[in-house]
Design a protein around this motif. Structure first.
Motif, PDB file in Angstrom:
ATOM      1  N   PRO A   1     138.324  76.316  61.704  1.00 52.11           N
ATOM      2  CA  PRO A   1     139.055  75.353  62.536  1.00 52.11           C
ATOM      3  C   PRO A   1     138.855  73.916  62.049  1.00 52.11           C
ATOM      4  O   PRO A   1     137.845  73.599  61.414  1.00 52.11           O
TER       5      PRO A   1
ATOM      6  N   ARG B   1     138.124  68.328  64.442  1.00 53.10           N
ATOM      7  CA  ARG B   1     138.354  67.890  65.819  1.00 53.10           C
ATOM      8  C   ARG B   1     138.196  69.045  66.809  1.00 53.10           C
ATOM      9  O   ARG B   1     137.690  68.885  67.896  1.00 53.10           O
ATOM     10  N   TYR B   2     138.632  70.228  66.398  1.00 49.22           N
ATOM     11  CA  TYR B   2     138.485  71.415  67.247  1.00 49.22           C
ATOM     12  C   TYR B   2     137.001  71.741  67.443  1.00 49.22           C
ATOM     13  O   TYR B   2     136.551  71.987  68.551  1.00 49.22           O
TER      14      TYR B   2
ATOM     15  N   GLY C   1     140.945  68.934  75.689  1.00 43.41           N
ATOM     16  CA  GLY C   1     141.084  69.274  74.283  1.00 43.41           C
ATOM     17  C   GLY C   1     141.865  70.565  74.118  1.00 43.41           C
ATOM     18  O   GLY C   1     142.517  71.034  75.047  1.00 43.41           O
ATOM     19  N   PRO C   2     141.811  71.166  72.956  1.00 42.47           N
ATOM     20  CA  PRO C   2     142.538  72.414  72.699  1.00 42.47           C
ATOM     21  C   PRO C   2     142.102  73.518  73.662  1.00 42.47           C
ATOM     22  O   PRO C   2     140.912  73.674  73.955  1.00 42.47           O
ATOM     23  N   VAL C   3     143.062  74.270  74.164  1.00 48.00           N
ATOM     24  CA  VAL C   3     142.775  75.291  75.173  1.00 48.00           C
ATOM     25  C   VAL C   3     141.786  76.343  74.643  1.00 48.00           C
ATOM     26  O   VAL C   3     140.918  76.803  75.366  1.00 48.00           O
TER      27      VAL C   3
ATOM     28  N   ALA D   1     139.378  75.893  72.661  1.00 48.63           N
ATOM     29  CA  ALA D   1     138.027  75.328  72.529  1.00 48.63           C
ATOM     30  C   ALA D   1     137.178  75.645  73.753  1.00 48.63           C
ATOM     31  O   ALA D   1     135.968  75.845  73.633  1.00 48.63           O
TER      32      ALA D   1
END
Length: 90
Positions: A5, A8-9, A65-67, A69
């Protein structure tokens, strides 16, 4: 094929793993069978990922943030807890 990934993730997973809500969620994860969390190829189960995200938001979680994560942070904490529990039994 699973790729690494983006940075940032991974940062989002680190931030979420420190969130008290995510820590409580990880403690309850033992009730969810492994095959309902992650597919054989290592990818997150979509339903699990969405349920974890919904639970997080319903519990007052503020991270946006990303779901995925959120689910990865919960799984990481669960794995770390299992390792710690295994060490204490030795």
């Amino acid at each position: 094929m699973i790729t690494k990934p983006p940075a940032r993730y991974l940062e989002a997973v680190d931030e979420l793993a420190a969130d008290p809500i995510v820590k409580r969620m990880a403690a309850r994860l033992a009730d969810v069978p492994g095959e309902q969390r992650v597919h054989a190829d290592g990818t997150l189960d979509y339903r699990f990922m969405c349920e974890v995200a919904d639970d997080y938001i319903d519990a007052g979680g503020q991270h946006r943030g990303p779901v995925g994560a959120i689910a990865h942070a919960v799984l990481r904490l669960r794995a770390e807890s299992a390792l710690t529990e295994g060490d204490s039994r030795s």
